[in-house]
Design an enzyme around this catalytic site. Sequence first.
Site, PDB file in Angstrom:
ATOM      1  N   LYS A  83       0.722  -1.361   0.123  1.00  0.00           N
ATOM      2  CA  LYS A  83      -0.004  -0.033   0.140  1.00  0.00           C
ATOM      3  C   LYS A  83       0.971   1.130  -0.102  1.00  0.00           C
ATOM      4  O   LYS A  83       1.802   1.428   0.738  1.00  0.00           O
ATOM      5  CB  LYS A  83      -0.752  -0.170   1.307  1.00  0.00           C
ATOM      6  CG  LYS A  83      -2.192   0.674   1.225  1.00  0.00           C
ATOM      7  CD  LYS A  83      -2.972   0.332   2.339  1.00  0.00           C
ATOM      8  CE  LYS A  83      -4.453   1.006   2.497  1.00  0.00           C
ATOM      9  NZ  LYS A  83      -4.984   0.811   3.630  1.00  0.00           N
TER      10      LYS A  83
HETATM   11  O1  G3P Z   1      -7.748   1.778   5.548  1.00  0.00           O
HETATM   12  C1  G3P Z   1      -8.109   2.928   4.952  1.00  0.00           C
HETATM   13  C2  G3P Z   1      -9.358   3.404   5.351  1.00  0.00           C
HETATM   14  O2  G3P Z   1     -10.354   2.563   5.404  1.00  0.00           O
HETATM   15  C3  G3P Z   1      -9.545   4.184   6.781  1.00  0.00           C
HETATM   16  O3  G3P Z   1     -10.805   4.526   7.106  1.00  0.00           O
HETATM   17  O4  G3P Z   1     -12.360   5.027   9.141  1.00  0.00           O
HETATM   18  O5  G3P Z   1      -9.785   5.677   9.271  1.00  0.00           O
HETATM   19  O6  G3P Z   1     -11.537   6.717   7.568  1.00  0.00           O
HETATM   20  P1  G3P Z   1     -11.053   5.609   8.319  1.00  0.00           P
END
Ligand code: G3P
Length: 217
Positions: A83
Amino acid sequence: MKFFVDTGDIAEIRDLAGTGLLDGVTTNPSLIAKSGRDFLPLIAEICDVVSGPVSAEVAATDYETMIREGRKLSEIADNVAVKVPLTPAGLRVCKELSDSGTMVNVTLCFSAAQALLAAKAGATFISPFVGRLDDVGTDGMDLIEDIMTIYENYDFPTEVLVASVRHPMHIVQAAKIGAHVATCPPNVIRQLYNHPLTDKGLATFVEDWKKTGQTIL
Ligand code: G3P
């Protein structure tokens, strides 16, 4: 639609893998910090549990360090997807790793223009963050529609991995648009099963079956 779980919690991953519905795992530095685990052995353990893509994020932001980190992560297992952030250096790393046969997930995507660049850089997955866009008053699903249109226009093989999912309707909306993957926190995957009429209907069937006095086995 493929379901990935967005977590660094190995117990949650094992539990969801048992449903037979889990297609992959995504992690990020924040989730690794939350897990309290050492990053490299944790990714190896996840790759043993799940045969689908397991996203492991580089920590550096400069090209030289990111490419070394990416190569090291890709050596953990065949199903590691490295990633990288959507930056000029990140996309350079994406191109190089993709050209050498490594899966790459380009993260922190917030615009269609960024998604176009990631596809041209050979990304396996693009991760648009729908919840974080909703948080700032922009409809994250509009971005998913725009990216799907652009990718279909040019037959890009890059898969749209809907990230920053906050609730089941994000998944339903993304599925209606035709997004390839949704990565979701464990609780959101579990919420997909729930409907009060299912619970009510099942309780009635169980009670009525008892009245028959029969057994199937
Ligand atoms: O892993 C990336 C993403 O899914 C993170 O989500 O909830 O931290 O905005 P969030």
